[in-house]
Design a protein around this motif. Structure first.
Motif, mmCIF file in Angstrom:
data_model
loop_
_atom_site.group_PDB
_atom_site.id
_atom_site.type_symbol
_atom_site.label_atom_id
_atom_site.label_comp_id
_atom_site.label_asym_id
_atom_site.label_seq_id
_atom_site.Cartn_x
_atom_site.Cartn_y
_atom_site.Cartn_z
ATOM 1 N N GLY A 89 0.788 -1.224 0.000
ATOM 2 C CA GLY A 89 0.000 0.000 0.000
ATOM 3 C C GLY A 89 0.815 1.266 0.000
ATOM 4 N N MET A 90 2.140 1.144 0.029
ATOM 5 C CA MET A 90 2.947 2.370 0.028
ATOM 6 C C MET A 90 2.888 3.049 -1.330
ATOM 7 S SD MET A 90 6.955 1.172 -0.110
ATOM 8 C CE MET A 90 7.628 0.173 -1.464
ATOM 9 N N GLY A 91 3.143 4.317 -1.333
ATOM 10 C CA GLY A 91 3.153 5.098 -2.567
ATOM 11 C C GLY A 91 3.712 6.471 -2.260
ATOM 12 N N THR A 92 3.714 7.346 -3.249
ATOM 13 C CA THR A 92 4.264 8.675 -3.038
ATOM 14 C C THR A 92 3.699 9.658 -4.056
ATOM 15 O OG1 THR A 92 6.345 9.926 -2.838
ATOM 16 C CG2 THR A 92 6.276 8.232 -4.528
ATOM 17 N N THR A 93 3.565 10.883 -3.646
ATOM 18 C CA THR A 93 3.361 11.955 -4.612
ATOM 19 C C THR A 93 4.727 12.273 -5.220
ATOM 20 O OG1 THR A 93 3.840 13.852 -3.184
ATOM 21 C CG2 THR A 93 1.624 12.923 -3.053
ATOM 22 N N MET A 94 4.755 12.921 -6.343
ATOM 23 C CA MET A 94 6.035 13.368 -6.893
ATOM 24 C C MET A 94 5.809 14.504 -7.879
ATOM 25 S SD MET A 94 9.295 11.209 -8.354
ATOM 26 C CE MET A 94 8.372 10.196 -9.515
ATOM 27 N N VAL A 95 6.468 15.620 -7.613
ATOM 28 C CA VAL A 95 6.467 16.755 -8.533
ATOM 29 C C VAL A 95 7.910 17.032 -8.895
ATOM 30 C CG1 VAL A 95 6.525 18.499 -6.682
ATOM 31 C CG2 VAL A 95 5.632 19.101 -8.934
ATOM 32 N N LEU A 96 8.148 17.355 -10.166
ATOM 33 C CA LEU A 96 9.522 17.613 -10.590
ATOM 34 C C LEU A 96 9.555 18.673 -11.677
ATOM 35 C CD1 LEU A 96 10.225 16.309 -13.628
ATOM 36 C CD2 LEU A 96 10.164 14.179 -12.356
ATOM 37 N N ALA A 97 10.734 19.234 -11.835
ATOM 38 C CA ALA A 97 11.013 20.143 -12.944
ATOM 39 C C ALA A 97 12.282 19.679 -13.622
ATOM 40 C CB ALA A 97 11.168 21.575 -12.442
ATOM 41 N N PHE A 98 12.230 19.612 -14.943
ATOM 42 C CA PHE A 98 13.367 19.172 -15.746
ATOM 43 C C PHE A 98 13.577 20.200 -16.850
ATOM 44 C CE2 PHE A 98 14.686 16.361 -19.464
ATOM 45 C CZ PHE A 98 16.031 16.353 -19.120
ATOM 46 N N ALA A 99 14.732 20.847 -16.841
ATOM 47 C CA ALA A 99 15.041 21.872 -17.838
ATOM 48 C C ALA A 99 15.892 21.259 -18.946
ATOM 49 C CB ALA A 99 15.776 23.030 -17.199
ATOM 50 N N TYR A 100 15.502 21.544 -20.199
ATOM 51 C CA TYR A 100 16.203 20.941 -21.338
ATOM 52 C C TYR A 100 16.001 21.806 -22.575
ATOM 53 C CZ TYR A 100 17.707 17.302 -24.650
ATOM 54 O OH TYR A 100 18.355 16.590 -25.631
ATOM 55 N N GLU A 101 17.098 22.220 -23.158
ATOM 56 C CA GLU A 101 17.102 22.985 -24.407
ATOM 57 C C GLU A 101 16.156 24.186 -24.367
ATOM 58 O OE1 GLU A 101 16.522 20.288 -27.687
ATOM 59 O OE2 GLU A 101 18.636 19.640 -27.607
ATOM 60 N N GLY A 102 16.296 24.992 -23.318
ATOM 61 C CA GLY A 102 15.562 26.254 -23.245
ATOM 62 C C GLY A 102 14.132 26.150 -22.767
ATOM 63 N N LYS A 103 13.724 24.962 -22.338
ATOM 64 C CA LYS A 103 12.369 24.789 -21.824
ATOM 65 C C LYS A 103 12.416 24.088 -20.473
ATOM 66 C CE LYS A 103 9.980 24.660 -26.278
ATOM 67 N NZ LYS A 103 9.034 23.922 -27.153
ATOM 68 N N VAL A 104 11.369 24.266 -19.688
ATOM 69 C CA VAL A 104 11.237 23.544 -18.434
ATOM 70 C C VAL A 104 9.975 22.696 -18.507
ATOM 71 C CG1 VAL A 104 10.010 25.442 -17.266
ATOM 72 C CG2 VAL A 104 11.217 23.709 -15.914
ATOM 73 N N TYR A 105 10.119 21.456 -18.087
ATOM 74 C CA TYR A 105 9.018 20.490 -18.094
ATOM 75 C C TYR A 105 8.674 20.168 -16.642
ATOM 76 C CZ TYR A 105 10.319 20.049 -22.971
ATOM 77 O OH TYR A 105 10.606 20.332 -24.285
ATOM 78 N N VAL A 106 7.437 20.453 -16.253
ATOM 79 C CA VAL A 106 6.976 20.209 -14.893
ATOM 80 C C VAL A 106 6.041 19.005 -14.929
ATOM 81 C CG1 VAL A 106 5.682 21.118 -12.932
ATOM 82 C CG2 VAL A 106 7.205 22.627 -14.236
ATOM 83 N N ALA A 107 6.388 17.970 -14.156
ATOM 84 C CA ALA A 107 5.574 16.755 -14.115
ATOM 85 C C ALA A 107 5.042 16.562 -12.698
ATOM 86 C CB ALA A 107 6.404 15.547 -14.546
ATOM 87 N N ASN A 108 3.848 15.971 -12.604
ATOM 88 C CA ASN A 108 3.231 15.854 -11.283
ATOM 89 C C ASN A 108 2.268 14.683 -11.196
ATOM 90 O OD1 ASN A 108 2.592 16.883 -8.588
ATOM 91 N ND2 ASN A 108 0.559 17.263 -9.451
ATOM 92 N N VAL A 109 2.345 14.007 -10.038
ATOM 93 C CA VAL A 109 1.340 13.033 -9.615
ATOM 94 C C VAL A 109 1.095 13.271 -8.132
ATOM 95 C CG1 VAL A 109 0.897 10.596 -9.112
ATOM 96 C CG2 VAL A 109 1.860 11.240 -11.316
ATOM 97 N N GLY A 110 -0.166 13.449 -7.747
ATOM 98 C CA GLY A 110 -0.489 13.688 -6.345
ATOM 99 C C GLY A 110 -0.728 15.153 -6.041
ATOM 100 N N ASP A 111 -0.493 15.533 -4.782
ATOM 101 C CA ASP A 111 -0.801 16.904 -4.379
ATOM 102 C C ASP A 111 0.424 17.710 -3.963
ATOM 103 O OD1 ASP A 111 -0.271 15.633 -1.998
ATOM 104 O OD2 ASP A 111 -2.135 16.235 -0.999
#
Length: 243
Positions: free
Chosen positions: A98-120
């Motif tokens: 039953g364990m799990g986790t939220t995860m938010v991240l930012a990844f910068a690549y070639e002049g852009k930033v990509y924000v990914a998210n699961v949870g709160d």
């Protein structure tokens, strides 16, 4: 593009252990906050596994010498993290079931930033003296607000299902991840946090902290503010600014 980055995770005032994990990887311009859940140390195991898996997947993308497609890479990283966590809890150590986790991240690549998210856990952008919430919470309260069954302006609305998330990494083998893409603009500042901050400190107050404090002190100020509000949960904050 270069970044100034600050990050910290704090146990808070009410918890015995810290189930949050963070990553500040300036080499790959990868910044992560994960907020674990699950008894018998399951939360801290899940969040650590999630962060480690994403880092490994992104490193492999750089090492294979081919052009990275960030959206695909991040979705693959989240899927792999969810699979590893789920398999560990269901096959290797059922005490972690039953364990799990939220995860938010930012990844910068070639002049852009990509924000990914699961949870709160959340990502914010501060620009032109205003704070913008980039991510959408995957929580029961947010679904009720979107459905119109809860008025977000009612004083008690934040208490109804506030801590119940509807999507997490590792609770199930498969996971759907949101990815937002933005142009990187020098001078703009981003904040990633667990709900140990956003669950206790309002967006308006976070914006006020941005306006009154230089970026290098914001992490500490945010953690201090969350503790003033009770410090009920672990508190993790990463702030980064494109220079």
């Amino acid at each position: 593009m270069l970044f100034d980055v600050w990050g910290q995770t704090d146990v808070g005032l009410k918890r015995d252990n810290n189930q949050d994990s963070i990553l500040v990887d300036k080499i790959h311009s990868l910044f992560i906050v994960a907020d674990g859940m699950g008894g018998h140390k399951g939360g801290e195991v899940a969040s650590a596994m999630a962060v480690e898996t994403v880092r490994d997947v992104i490193e492999e993308q750089f090492d294979n010498g081919q052009k990275i497609i960030p959206r695909d890479a991040l979705k693959m990283a989240y899927r792999e993290a969810s699979k590893r966590i789920y398999q560990k809890s269901t096959r290797e150590n059922t005490e972690l079931m039953g364990m799990g986790t939220t995860m938010v991240l930012a990844f910068a690549y070639e002049g852009k930033v990509y924000v990914a998210n699961v949870g709160d856990s959340r990502a914010y952008l501060f620009k032109e003296n205003n704070l913008w919430q980039i991510t959408e919470d995957h929580s029961l309260i947010n679904e009720a607000i979107r459905a119109g069954t809860v008025d977000p302006n009612r004083p008690d609305s934040s208490l109804v299902g506030r801590n119940v998330i509807t999507r997490s990494v590792g609770f199930e083998e498969e996971v759907e991840v949101d990815v937002v893409e933005r142009e990187l603009v020098p001078g703009e500042t981003y904040l990633l946090c667990s709900d140990g901050l956003s669950g206790l400190v309002s967006n308006e107050k976070i914006a006020e902290l941005f306006r009154k404090n230089p970026p290098g002190t914001l992490v500490g100020k945010c953690i201090e503010e969350a503790k003033k509000a009770g410090g009920d949960d672990n508190i993790s904050v990463i702030v980064f600014k494109a220079t």
